[in-house]
Design a protein around this motif. Structure first.
Motif: not given
Length: 290
Positions: A123-124, A234-235, A240-245, A247-252
């Motif tokens: 979920e996003v 949708p990716v 967009e979600m990961v860009a808001r966090i 410092d704590k999250a990355s996306l593969a």
């Protein structure tokens, strides 16, 4: 095939498997799945981690009753009870779909014990797949439940529907094994069928809308893994979600995959997971042996 074990929680039995060796790693499935949805990923993780794959209440081999709490928080409380029963002092979590949201909630409610979180096509904020409220509305009506049950009994119909839903890039993966595990298995009893429905009816739209607030409270590192062609979540939303966090999250992002990258591209998914979790021994992918 691994032996399914159970542990008691309130008035039901919850099912799980244990495999591998090393630090504790809990795997949480989404809807309409159960712990077998990790069957292609587990062999790549087991050399490095003790893997606990759980069936959520009402799903797979886990029971449910009229007293079962199917809210997101109810599911999370049961995972915490499992962690207590296994005497785990530290653990990481992999969650797919709703399991990814349970994982993020655990990172808050069980923060002292949670090391890292991996969330796969989950979920996003600001996005609710349209099929969810439509199915929830259908499941609340007797006729709707009857129609859905009849549809589950037709493999050709379900193959067409799942194919159009974008679960796989390679539609050949909607084979007999997949259909028996995640479609017709829900028809083995009325209890199993109703458990499938009750799980989805418990999906909390308001909590999904507040995911940004949850992310702000999470201290554990997070890795999000996404099928590039996912039509459910949708990716673009994931980026967009990961860009808001940051410092704590990355996306593969996994190419050639949709909503189930751990089914379509387990080697690639495992490689990202193990690098993120800092496995002591590098994984040898099946593709490297060809």
């Amino acid at each position: 095939m691994m032996t399914t074990l159970t542990f008691p929680y309130e008035d039901i039995e919850l099912a799980y498997t244990v495999s591998g060796s090393g630090p504790a790693l809990i795997l949480l499935h989404g809807w309409p799945f159960h712990k077998a949805s990790f069957r292609r990923l587990l062999p790549l993780l087991e050399p490095h981690y003790t893997c606990y794959a759980l069936d959520a209440a009402g799903m797979g081999a886990s029971g449910w009753s009229r007293h079962t709490n199917f809210t997101f928080q109810g599911h999370v409380e049961r995972v915490r009870a499992f962690v207590d029963r296994m005497n785990l002092s530290r653990y990481s979590v992999i969650g797919h779909d709703t399991g990814g949201t349970f994982a993020r909630m655990l990172a808050i409610t069980d923060a002292p014990r949670v090391d890292k979180i991996v969330a796969i096509d989950t979920e996003v904020p600001g996005h609710l797949p349209g099929v969810v409220p439509r199915l929830q509305s259908l499941f609340r009506r007797r006729l709707g439940r009857a129609l859905f049950k009849a549809a589950l009994g037709s493999k050709p119909l379900m193959r067409r529907w799942l194919g159009r839903s974008g679960f796989f890039v390679d539609k050949r993966l909607l084979d007999d094994e997949y259909m028996e595990l995640f479609v017709t298995s829900w028809l083995r009893s009325d209890q199993a069928f109703r458990g499938l429905l009750e799980y989805l009816l418990g999906v909390d739209h308001s909590l999904v809308a507040r995911l940004d607030e949850l992310h702000a409270k999470i201290g554990a590192p997070m890795l999000f893994i996404w099928g590039e062609k996912d039509g459910v979540f949708p990716v673009r939303r994931a980026r967009e979600m990961v860009a808001r966090i940051p410092d704590k999250a990355s996306l593969a992002v996994i190419g050639g995959a949709t909503f189930l990258p751990h089914e379509e591209r387990p080697d690639e998914v495992a490689k990202h997971i193990l690098a993120f979790l800092d496995a002591s021994v590098p994984v040898r992918l099946a593709t490297e042996n060809r």
